[in-house]
Design a protein around this motif. Structure first.
Motif, PDB file in Angstrom:
ATOM      1  N   ARG A 393       3.720  13.364  -3.264  1.00 37.16           N
ATOM      2  CA  ARG A 393       2.507  14.101  -3.609  1.00 37.16           C
ATOM      3  C   ARG A 393       1.545  13.191  -4.376  1.00 37.16           C
ATOM      4  O   ARG A 393       0.348  13.140  -4.077  1.00 37.16           O
ATOM      5  N   ALA A 394       2.093  12.452  -5.344  1.00 36.89           N
ATOM      6  CA  ALA A 394       1.247  11.576  -6.162  1.00 36.89           C
ATOM      7  C   ALA A 394       0.658  10.451  -5.302  1.00 36.89           C
ATOM      8  O   ALA A 394      -0.535  10.168  -5.366  1.00 36.89           O
ATOM      9  N   ILE A 395       1.478   9.841  -4.479  1.00 31.08           N
ATOM     10  CA  ILE A 395       0.969   8.716  -3.669  1.00 31.08           C
ATOM     11  C   ILE A 395      -0.101   9.214  -2.708  1.00 31.08           C
ATOM     12  O   ILE A 395      -1.187   8.634  -2.600  1.00 31.08           O
ATOM     13  N   ALA A 396       0.204  10.320  -1.999  1.00 29.48           N
ATOM     14  CA  ALA A 396      -0.741  10.795  -0.981  1.00 29.48           C
ATOM     15  C   ALA A 396      -2.059  11.240  -1.589  1.00 29.48           C
ATOM     16  O   ALA A 396      -3.116  11.071  -0.985  1.00 29.48           O
ATOM     17  N   SER A 397      -2.011  11.799  -2.804  1.00 33.24           N
ATOM     18  CA  SER A 397      -3.269  12.319  -3.333  1.00 33.24           C
ATOM     19  C   SER A 397      -4.004  11.318  -4.233  1.00 33.24           C
ATOM     20  O   SER A 397      -5.182  11.495  -4.487  1.00 33.24           O
ATOM     21  N   GLN A 398      -3.333  10.259  -4.696  1.00 34.45           N
ATOM     22  CA  GLN A 398      -4.009   9.339  -5.625  1.00 34.45           C
ATOM     23  C   GLN A 398      -4.245   7.934  -5.069  1.00 34.45           C
ATOM     24  O   GLN A 398      -5.146   7.241  -5.513  1.00 34.45           O
ATOM     25  N   VAL A 399      -3.390   7.500  -4.145  1.00 31.25           N
ATOM     26  CA  VAL A 399      -3.529   6.126  -3.656  1.00 31.25           C
ATOM     27  C   VAL A 399      -4.513   6.137  -2.474  1.00 31.25           C
ATOM     28  O   VAL A 399      -4.267   6.796  -1.459  1.00 31.25           O
ATOM     29  N   VAL A 400      -5.618   5.407  -2.639  1.00 29.47           N
ATOM     30  CA  VAL A 400      -6.684   5.454  -1.631  1.00 29.47           C
ATOM     31  C   VAL A 400      -6.483   4.343  -0.591  1.00 29.47           C
ATOM     32  O   VAL A 400      -6.230   3.193  -0.937  1.00 29.47           O
ATOM     33  N   ALA A 401      -6.589   4.718   0.669  1.00 26.77           N
ATOM     34  CA  ALA A 401      -6.480   3.787   1.812  1.00 26.77           C
ATOM     35  C   ALA A 401      -5.219   2.927   1.770  1.00 26.77           C
ATOM     36  O   ALA A 401      -5.307   1.689   1.852  1.00 26.77           O
ATOM     37  N   PRO A 402      -4.040   3.524   1.636  1.00 34.30           N
ATOM     38  CA  PRO A 402      -2.822   2.707   1.602  1.00 34.30           C
ATOM     39  C   PRO A 402      -2.506   2.134   2.980  1.00 34.30           C
ATOM     40  O   PRO A 402      -2.704   2.806   3.996  1.00 34.30           O
ATOM     41  N   ARG A 403      -2.081   0.890   3.040  1.00 35.73           N
ATOM     42  CA  ARG A 403      -1.630   0.331   4.321  1.00 35.73           C
ATOM     43  C   ARG A 403      -0.429  -0.573   4.079  1.00 35.73           C
ATOM     44  O   ARG A 403      -0.360  -1.304   3.084  1.00 35.73           O
ATOM     45  N   LEU A 404       0.502  -0.474   4.991  1.00 37.32           N
ATOM     46  CA  LEU A 404       1.741  -1.247   4.864  1.00 37.32           C
ATOM     47  C   LEU A 404       1.521  -2.674   5.347  1.00 37.32           C
ATOM     48  O   LEU A 404       0.929  -2.894   6.403  1.00 37.32           O
ATOM     49  N   ASP A 405       1.987  -3.640   4.575  1.00 35.54           N
ATOM     50  CA  ASP A 405       2.005  -5.021   5.044  1.00 35.54           C
ATOM     51  C   ASP A 405       3.351  -5.189   5.772  1.00 35.54           C
ATOM     52  O   ASP A 405       4.370  -5.455   5.144  1.00 35.54           O
ATOM     53  N   GLU A 406       3.320  -4.999   7.109  1.00 36.50           N
ATOM     54  CA  GLU A 406       4.570  -4.965   7.903  1.00 36.50           C
ATOM     55  C   GLU A 406       5.392  -6.243   7.716  1.00 36.50           C
ATOM     56  O   GLU A 406       6.614  -6.201   7.761  1.00 36.50           O
ATOM     57  N   ALA A 407       4.687  -7.369   7.486  1.00 32.43           N
ATOM     58  CA  ALA A 407       5.395  -8.647   7.376  1.00 32.43           C
ATOM     59  C   ALA A 407       6.319  -8.663   6.155  1.00 32.43           C
ATOM     60  O   ALA A 407       7.258  -9.461   6.094  1.00 32.43           O
ATOM     61  N   THR A 408       6.058  -7.807   5.188  1.00 28.20           N
ATOM     62  CA  THR A 408       6.881  -7.819   3.966  1.00 28.20           C
ATOM     63  C   THR A 408       8.088  -6.882   4.070  1.00 28.20           C
ATOM     64  O   THR A 408       8.933  -6.857   3.177  1.00 28.20           O
ATOM     65  N   LEU A 409       8.153  -6.105   5.147  1.00 24.25           N
ATOM     66  CA  LEU A 409       9.228  -5.106   5.249  1.00 24.25           C
ATOM     67  C   LEU A 409      10.574  -5.780   5.519  1.00 24.25           C
ATOM     68  O   LEU A 409      10.738  -6.519   6.484  1.00 24.25           O
ATOM     69  N   ALA A 410      11.522  -5.537   4.613  1.00 18.55           N
ATOM     70  CA  ALA A 410      12.877  -6.091   4.795  1.00 18.55           C
ATOM     71  C   ALA A 410      13.876  -5.006   4.428  1.00 18.55           C
ATOM     72  O   ALA A 410      13.624  -4.210   3.513  1.00 18.55           O
ATOM     73  N   TYR A 411      15.002  -4.974   5.157  1.00 15.96           N
ATOM     74  CA  TYR A 411      16.024  -3.954   4.903  1.00 15.96           C
ATOM     75  C   TYR A 411      17.196  -4.511   4.108  1.00 15.96           C
ATOM     76  O   TYR A 411      17.536  -5.689   4.223  1.00 15.96           O
ATOM     77  N   LYS A 412      17.848  -3.632   3.336  1.00 19.11           N
ATOM     78  CA  LYS A 412      19.117  -3.989   2.695  1.00 19.11           C
ATOM     79  C   LYS A 412      20.150  -4.179   3.803  1.00 19.11           C
ATOM     80  O   LYS A 412      20.023  -3.559   4.859  1.00 19.11           O
TER      81      LYS A 412
END
Ligand code: HEM
Length: 435
Positions: A393-412
């Motif tokens: 709720r907080a992220i969706a309503s407060q963070v403006v124009a969020p975009r994922l940097d896909e290159a940084t995505l890493a899994y455990k």
């Protein structure tokens, strides 16, 4: 055979269309087991769903001379989780590694059956009811705000280490009553324990991982033994003090059981909700229409959490041990066989969920098995739901124009407690919360 005397049905060893795959039974089992082992491959950990769909269609199937039976269909898993003949005493299975040191100390109630399970779970259950957990909401919101505020100036947030992880860790630590300066030590111990709960038939048990986990468990136990002593002399308003009082009140909880319970709660609080918050944000960022819908109507956050639990759950699989003459049509079930339940496959079972591969926060996904079912249904579910709902709720309503940097995505590297290790989200602004 009467329906309640069986767990499976005629589909055993057939594929989704009811056809036998080519090859002998032995070859087919080998093929399917090889598929199961692929769940540990890094490329598959990032997206196991195509493989899980194929495995689900082939289930139930047996392997390792009948010592392992795999289930991925929703109805089968749901039934086994509720069956009292499916034991949670995993270390008594035919596949329990002989190399592990004997466990003479108490086990946590996650691995116990009634009546010990009922007694121990009952002692902590009161602290985790939705009503009691709801009183934590203001503190959860406050910590979420603090974490978002820290990211405000940077224009980006590494979502896992800067929000999804510290939020549940701080809350469970405060609830139990462990001092903040000690949190960093837990993080290390907890990650080692989580790594060691890989099923050994999916990923070969590394002696080093087992040894590290045993050390972590011993360090945890030593730490809690000291903290328990401290709380005995100066009680506080926390869950640990309440559990100590229960122990003092009449031998309902031994010191070893008390320690095992604390370790279980702390590890569960460290290693699962982090995956829920990260997986939810990942799905939302990859489905911008859904993220926009949530931003426009933040009350959808609770539904987005349920949809994430169905679509990409943090606990990918669990297991039970066949006991007391459990039978499956078409499969010989020896006492002690491991019943492996692919929970992550059940959320995409088309027999239960329409358009199962679509992420849709408007659907009612609450039937999912992400928190299991039956007597071991996740005790922390109300807490996990509340934390994730507040965070989304907080992220969706407060963070403006969020975009994922896909290159940084890493899994455990973990198979069963699966989730991102790192994902950077960039944004233009973090707004102040609406009061
Ligand atoms: C999204 C987050 C979570 C997920 C997906 C999750 C999932 C699960 C699952 C699948 C089980 C059943 C395991 C089995 O019996 O095979 C379980 C049990 C349990 N969970 Fe969670 N969990 C989450 C968060 C938490 C939290 C935050 C806590 C507590 C702080 C917690 C505490 C427990 C406990 C104590 C059990 C054992 C219950 C029993 O054996 O009776 N969980 N959880």
């Amino acid at each position: 055979m009467s329906p309640d005397a069986t767990l499976g049905d005629e589909r055993a060893l057939k594929d989704g269309r009811g056809r036998e795959p080519p090859g002998t039974v032995g070859e087919r089992d080998q093929h399917r087991l090889a598929g199961l082992a692929r769940l540990a491959e890094p490329g598959v950990i990032a997206d196991p769903y195509p493989l899980l769909a194929r495995l689900r269609e082939a289930t139930p199937f047996a392997g390792l001379d009948g010592a392992l039976i795999v289930f991925g269909r929703y109805q089968d898993c749901s039934r086994i989780l509720r069956d009292p003949r499916a034991s949670s005493a995993r270390d008594s299975s035919l596949l329990a590694p002989a190399t592990r040191p004997p466990r003479d100390r108490a086990k946590s109630f996650l691995s116990l059956d009634p009546p010990d399970h009922t007694r121990l779970r009952g002692l902590v259950a009161k602290a985790f009811t939705p009503k009691v957990v709801a009183t934590l909401a203001p503190r959860i919101r406050q910590v979420t705000e603090e974490l978002l505020a820290q990211a405000r100036q940077r224009g980006q947030i590494e979502l896992v280490s800067e929000l999804a992880y510290p939020l549940p860790v701080r809350i469970i630590s405060e609830l139990l009553g462990v001092p903040p300066p000690d949190h960093a030590r837990f993080a290390r111990w907890s990650a080692r324990l989580a790594q060691s709960v890989q099923p050994n038939f999916v990923a070969a048990d590394s002696a080093e991982i087992v040894a590290q986990a045993e050390r972590a468990r011993a360090e945890f136990a030593e730490y809690f033994a000291e903290l328990i002593e401290a709380r005995r002399s100066s009680p506080a308003d926390d869950l640990l003090t309440k559990l100590i009082k229960a122990e003092d009140a009449g031998e309902r909880l031994t010191q070893d059981e008390l320690i095992a319970t604390c370790v279980l709660l702390l590890v569960a609080g460290h290693e699962t909700t982090v995956g829920l918050i990260s997986n939810a944000m990942l799905a939302l960022l990859r489905h911008p229409g859904q993220l926009a819908a949530l931003a426009a109507a933040p009350d959808l956050a609770a539904a987005a959490v349920e949809e994430t639990l169905r679509y990409d759950p943090p606990v990918q699989l669990t297991a039970r041990v066949a006991r007391r003459g459990i039978t499956l049509e078409g499969i010989d079930v020896p006492d002690g066989a491991v019943l492996l339940l692919l929970l992550a496959a059940t959320g995409r079972d088309p027999a239960v969920f329409a358009r199962p591969d679509a992420f849709d926060i408007a659907r009612d996904a609450r039937e999912h098995l992400a928190f299991a079912a039956g007597p071991h249904f996740c005790l922390g579910a109300p807490l996990a739901r509340l934390e994730a709902t507040i965070a989304l709720r907080a992220i969706a309503s407060q963070v403006v124009a969020p975009r994922l940097d896909e290159a940084t995505l890493a899994y455990k590297p973990n198979v069963n407690l699966r989730g991102p290790e790192r994902m950077v989200v960039r944004f233009t602004e973090v707004r102040e919360p609406r009061r």
